[in-house]
Design an enzyme around this catalytic site. Structure first.
Site, PDB file in Angstrom:
ATOM      1  N   LYS A   1      49.764  46.868  71.240  1.00 26.03           N
ATOM      2  CA  LYS A   1      49.623  47.563  72.520  1.00 26.03           C
ATOM      3  C   LYS A   1      49.360  46.569  73.650  1.00 26.03           C
ATOM      4  O   LYS A   1      49.946  46.674  74.728  1.00 26.03           O
ATOM      5  CB  LYS A   1      48.488  48.584  72.442  1.00 26.03           C
ATOM      6  CG  LYS A   1      48.248  49.354  73.730  1.00 26.03           C
ATOM      7  CD  LYS A   1      47.065  50.294  73.578  1.00 26.03           C
ATOM      8  CE  LYS A   1      46.834  51.111  74.821  1.00 26.03           C
ATOM      9  NZ  LYS A   1      46.187  50.392  75.890  1.00 26.03           N
TER      10      LYS A   1
ATOM     11  N   LYS B   1      42.858  46.057  82.895  1.00 27.26           N
ATOM     12  CA  LYS B   1      42.008  45.926  81.705  1.00 27.26           C
ATOM     13  C   LYS B   1      42.826  45.386  80.529  1.00 27.26           C
ATOM     14  O   LYS B   1      42.405  44.445  79.850  1.00 27.26           O
ATOM     15  CB  LYS B   1      41.400  47.277  81.327  1.00 27.26           C
ATOM     16  CG  LYS B   1      40.598  47.252  80.020  1.00 27.26           C
ATOM     17  CD  LYS B   1      40.319  48.638  79.487  1.00 27.26           C
ATOM     18  CE  LYS B   1      41.521  49.371  79.011  1.00 27.26           C
ATOM     19  NZ  LYS B   1      41.996  49.153  77.683  1.00 27.26           N
TER      20      LYS B   1
END
Length: 173
Positions: free
Chosen positions: A46, A121
């Site tokens: 991811k 992030k």
């Protein structure tokens, strides 16, 4: 500094420890350990995917901005790109230019979608992991810097494709 657990999986970058709670780190030899390791693999994939997505979106936004500055119609430029080697998900499915596509955040003042803060992030996780593994990611680092700057300038809650709007505003300053 985070300390390693005795049953910490070998080869796991230190920066991924913060992605999953300590309780999810796999025990030494159980089926639960395999499932936790699969989660760590998913998280690593991811992070890699989102780094590529950010880099691709920035490239698409820069390209579309240049085309507009050269007097090209954004819909025509998008058609040309999507029939050429520059085609990518950011140009053919999630175009960052308002008015080019319906049903994407750029058609809704960049509301909805995947937030800039979340992208920053994930890019931070990619940066930390790259540092831990001594992997050079110059474009990922630049993407991280851009998205962090966007967050500081009021784009944190907008979709990450608002990089197009951010670049347009930067050129007018």
């Amino acid at each position: 500094m985070i300390k390693w657990r005795l049953n910490h999986p070998p080869g796991l970058p230190l920066s991924l420890l913060g992605v999953l709670p300590w309780a999810q780190l796999p025990p030494r030899s159980t089926c639960v350990g395999a499932a936790s390791l699969a989660k760590l693999t998913f998280m690593a994939a991811k992070i890699c995917n989102n780094m590529l997505l950010a880099i691709g979106m920035i490239g698409t936004a820069e390209t579309m901005n240049l085309g507009l500055r050269l007097g090209l119609d954004p819909k025509l430029l998008t058609q040309v790109l999507n029939m050429s080697s520059g085609r990518c998900w950011s140009s053919d499915t999630y175009n960052p230019v308002p008015g080019v596509m319906e049903g994407v955040p750029s058609a809704n003042n960049y509301l909805g979608g995947f937030g800039t803060m979340l992208m920053a992030k994930d890019l931070g996780l990619a940066q930390s992991t790259a540092t831990d593994t001594k992997t050079p990611i110059p474009l990922g680092s630049l993407a991280h810097q851009l998205y962090r700057t966007m967050c500081a300038r009021g784009y944190a809650n907008k979709d990450f494709s608002s990089i197009f709007q951010f670049l347009r505003e930067e050129e007018s300053q």
